[in-house]
Design a protein around this motif. Structure first.
Motif, PDB file in Angstrom:
ATOM      1  N   ALA A   1       1.760   7.676   4.938  1.00 52.11           N
ATOM      2  CA  ALA A   1       2.016   8.573   3.808  1.00 52.11           C
ATOM      3  C   ALA A   1       3.504   8.721   3.514  1.00 52.11           C
ATOM      4  O   ALA A   1       3.885   9.037   2.388  1.00 52.11           O
ATOM      5  CB  ALA A   1       1.406   9.942   4.077  1.00 52.11           C
TER       6      ALA A   1
ATOM      7  N   GLU B   1       0.009  -0.928  -4.988  1.00 51.88           N
ATOM      8  CA  GLU B   1       0.891  -0.946  -6.148  1.00 51.88           C
ATOM      9  C   GLU B   1       1.672  -2.253  -6.136  1.00 51.88           C
ATOM     10  O   GLU B   1       1.953  -2.810  -5.072  1.00 51.88           O
ATOM     11  CB  GLU B   1       1.826   0.259  -6.168  1.00 51.88           C
ATOM     12  CG  GLU B   1       2.809   0.319  -5.044  1.00 51.88           C
ATOM     13  CD  GLU B   1       3.669   1.582  -5.109  1.00 51.88           C
ATOM     14  OE1 GLU B   1       4.760   1.537  -4.534  1.00 51.88           O
ATOM     15  OE2 GLU B   1       3.266   2.584  -5.703  1.00 51.88           O
TER      16      GLU B   1
ATOM     17  N   LEU C   1     -10.891   9.141   2.343  1.00 49.35           N
ATOM     18  CA  LEU C   1     -10.422   9.499   1.007  1.00 49.35           C
ATOM     19  C   LEU C   1     -11.589   9.638   0.023  1.00 49.35           C
ATOM     20  O   LEU C   1     -11.581  10.512  -0.838  1.00 49.35           O
ATOM     21  CB  LEU C   1      -9.422   8.455   0.489  1.00 49.35           C
ATOM     22  CG  LEU C   1      -8.041   8.480   1.144  1.00 49.35           C
ATOM     23  CD1 LEU C   1      -7.229   7.269   0.724  1.00 49.35           C
ATOM     24  CD2 LEU C   1      -7.310   9.766   0.812  1.00 49.35           C
TER      25      LEU C   1
ATOM     26  N   PHE D   1      -0.483   7.934  -3.678  1.00 47.54           N
ATOM     27  CA  PHE D   1      -1.885   8.222  -3.973  1.00 47.54           C
ATOM     28  C   PHE D   1      -2.227   9.664  -3.605  1.00 47.54           C
ATOM     29  O   PHE D   1      -2.836  10.391  -4.394  1.00 47.54           O
ATOM     30  CB  PHE D   1      -2.804   7.259  -3.219  1.00 47.54           C
ATOM     31  CG  PHE D   1      -4.260   7.560  -3.409  1.00 47.54           C
ATOM     32  CD1 PHE D   1      -4.943   7.066  -4.512  1.00 47.54           C
ATOM     33  CD2 PHE D   1      -4.948   8.353  -2.505  1.00 47.54           C
ATOM     34  CE1 PHE D   1      -6.288   7.358  -4.706  1.00 47.54           C
ATOM     35  CE2 PHE D   1      -6.292   8.648  -2.684  1.00 47.54           C
ATOM     36  CZ  PHE D   1      -6.963   8.146  -3.790  1.00 47.54           C
TER      37      PHE D   1
ATOM     38  N   MET E   1       0.856  -1.176   0.000  1.00 55.15           N
ATOM     39  CA  MET E   1       0.000   0.000   0.000  1.00 55.15           C
ATOM     40  C   MET E   1       0.896   1.230   0.000  1.00 55.15           C
ATOM     41  O   MET E   1       1.772   1.365   0.841  1.00 55.15           O
ATOM     42  CB  MET E   1      -0.914   0.027   1.220  1.00 55.15           C
ATOM     43  CG  MET E   1      -1.941   1.125   1.110  1.00 55.15           C
ATOM     44  SD  MET E   1      -3.103   1.153   2.438  1.00 55.15           S
ATOM     45  CE  MET E   1      -2.104   1.903   3.692  1.00 55.15           C
ATOM     46  N   ASN E   2       0.682   2.110  -0.957  1.00 51.68           N
ATOM     47  CA  ASN E   2       1.490   3.318  -1.064  1.00 51.68           C
ATOM     48  C   ASN E   2       0.582   4.538  -0.991  1.00 51.68           C
ATOM     49  O   ASN E   2       0.213   5.126  -2.003  1.00 51.68           O
ATOM     50  CB  ASN E   2       2.296   3.306  -2.357  1.00 51.68           C
ATOM     51  CG  ASN E   2       3.402   4.335  -2.335  1.00 51.68           C
ATOM     52  OD1 ASN E   2       3.402   5.237  -1.499  1.00 51.68           O
ATOM     53  ND2 ASN E   2       4.337   4.213  -3.239  1.00 51.68           N
ATOM     54  N   LEU E   3       0.206   4.898   0.220  1.00 50.89           N
ATOM     55  CA  LEU E   3      -0.682   6.032   0.441  1.00 50.89           C
ATOM     56  C   LEU E   3      -0.055   7.342  -0.004  1.00 50.89           C
ATOM     57  O   LEU E   3      -0.723   8.203  -0.573  1.00 50.89           O
ATOM     58  CB  LEU E   3      -1.078   6.110   1.921  1.00 50.89           C
ATOM     59  CG  LEU E   3      -1.989   7.266   2.315  1.00 50.89           C
ATOM     60  CD1 LEU E   3      -3.321   7.175   1.578  1.00 50.89           C
ATOM     61  CD2 LEU E   3      -2.194   7.282   3.815  1.00 50.89           C
TER      62      LEU E   3
ATOM     63  N   LEU F   1      -9.971   4.703   3.679  1.00 51.00           N
ATOM     64  CA  LEU F   1     -10.658   4.698   2.388  1.00 51.00           C
ATOM     65  C   LEU F   1     -11.951   5.512   2.436  1.00 51.00           C
ATOM     66  O   LEU F   1     -12.289   6.221   1.478  1.00 51.00           O
ATOM     67  CB  LEU F   1     -10.941   3.272   1.937  1.00 51.00           C
ATOM     68  CG  LEU F   1      -9.704   2.425   1.592  1.00 51.00           C
ATOM     69  CD1 LEU F   1     -10.112   0.998   1.269  1.00 51.00           C
ATOM     70  CD2 LEU F   1      -8.897   3.044   0.477  1.00 51.00           C
TER      71      LEU F   1
ATOM     72  N   ILE G   1     -13.311   5.401  -3.391  1.00 56.54           N
ATOM     73  CA  ILE G   1     -11.913   4.974  -3.415  1.00 56.54           C
ATOM     74  C   ILE G   1     -11.866   3.577  -2.818  1.00 56.54           C
ATOM     75  O   ILE G   1     -12.352   3.341  -1.709  1.00 56.54           O
ATOM     76  CB  ILE G   1     -11.007   5.921  -2.590  1.00 56.54           C
ATOM     77  CG1 ILE G   1     -11.089   7.353  -3.120  1.00 56.54           C
ATOM     78  CG2 ILE G   1      -9.561   5.423  -2.573  1.00 56.54           C
ATOM     79  CD1 ILE G   1     -10.604   7.545  -4.530  1.00 56.54           C
TER      80      ILE G   1
ATOM     81  N   ASP H   1      -7.017   1.211  -5.363  1.00 54.21           N
ATOM     82  CA  ASP H   1      -6.524   2.544  -5.712  1.00 54.21           C
ATOM     83  C   ASP H   1      -5.254   2.931  -4.948  1.00 54.21           C
ATOM     84  O   ASP H   1      -4.516   3.812  -5.399  1.00 54.21           O
ATOM     85  CB  ASP H   1      -7.601   3.599  -5.462  1.00 54.21           C
ATOM     86  CG  ASP H   1      -8.820   3.393  -6.350  1.00 54.21           C
ATOM     87  OD1 ASP H   1      -8.637   3.075  -7.542  1.00 54.21           O
ATOM     88  OD2 ASP H   1      -9.945   3.534  -5.838  1.00 54.21           O
ATOM     89  N   VAL H   2      -5.023   2.328  -3.808  1.00 49.77           N
ATOM     90  CA  VAL H   2      -3.841   2.675  -3.006  1.00 49.77           C
ATOM     91  C   VAL H   2      -2.812   1.547  -2.990  1.00 49.77           C
ATOM     92  O   VAL H   2      -1.810   1.638  -2.293  1.00 49.77           O
ATOM     93  CB  VAL H   2      -4.222   3.077  -1.563  1.00 49.77           C
ATOM     94  CG1 VAL H   2      -4.992   4.374  -1.552  1.00 49.77           C
ATOM     95  CG2 VAL H   2      -4.980   1.979  -0.863  1.00 49.77           C
TER      96      VAL H   2
END
Length: 124
Positions: free
Chosen positions: A38, A72, A57, A10, A5-7, A54, A65, A69-70
């Protein structure tokens, strides 16, 4: 291939600050949690935290969201490299004398800073 997860990425793509996300959670998530997520890609996270994040967001962006979406992808080579870095930090090789000795203990091939940067996936 794995996922992370790469907040931070995003938020950057959407032009949302971590502070704004903290405020949108209305105290349901600690600021340290949001800023931590983050600042570096998360490997593990509580599902309740993900749900709250989520939801906030979705409110901020005005569109639904989802988890996808978050997330990768992370290549198998990248996953192995990070696991190796974690193993070096968890069990560093000590050469020479131990604590209490008058001689310094060498850090090995990598400094602690280099190892942490490797885990974070960036140079310090």
């Amino acid at each position: 291939m794995g996922l992370q997860m790469n907040l931070g990425a995003f938020l950057q793509r959407r032009g949302i600050s971590a502070y704004r996300l903290v405020k949108a959670t209305e105290g349901r998530l600690a600021p340290a949690t949001v800023y931590g997520l983050a600042s570096k890609p998360a490997q593990r996270i509580d599902l309740a935290t993900v749900g709250t994040m989520l939801e906030a967001l979705s409110e901020l962006t005005g569109s639904a969201i989802g988890l996808q979406d978050v997330l990768e992808p992370v290549s198998a080579a990248e996953s192995r490299r990070r696991e190796d870095a974690r193993a070096r930090i968890a069990a560093p090789r000590r050469v020479g004398k131990f604590e209490g000795s008058s001689e310094a203990v060498p850090e090995g091939d990598w400094s602690v800073t280099d190892q942490l940067a490797e885990l974070r996936g960036r140079d310090l």
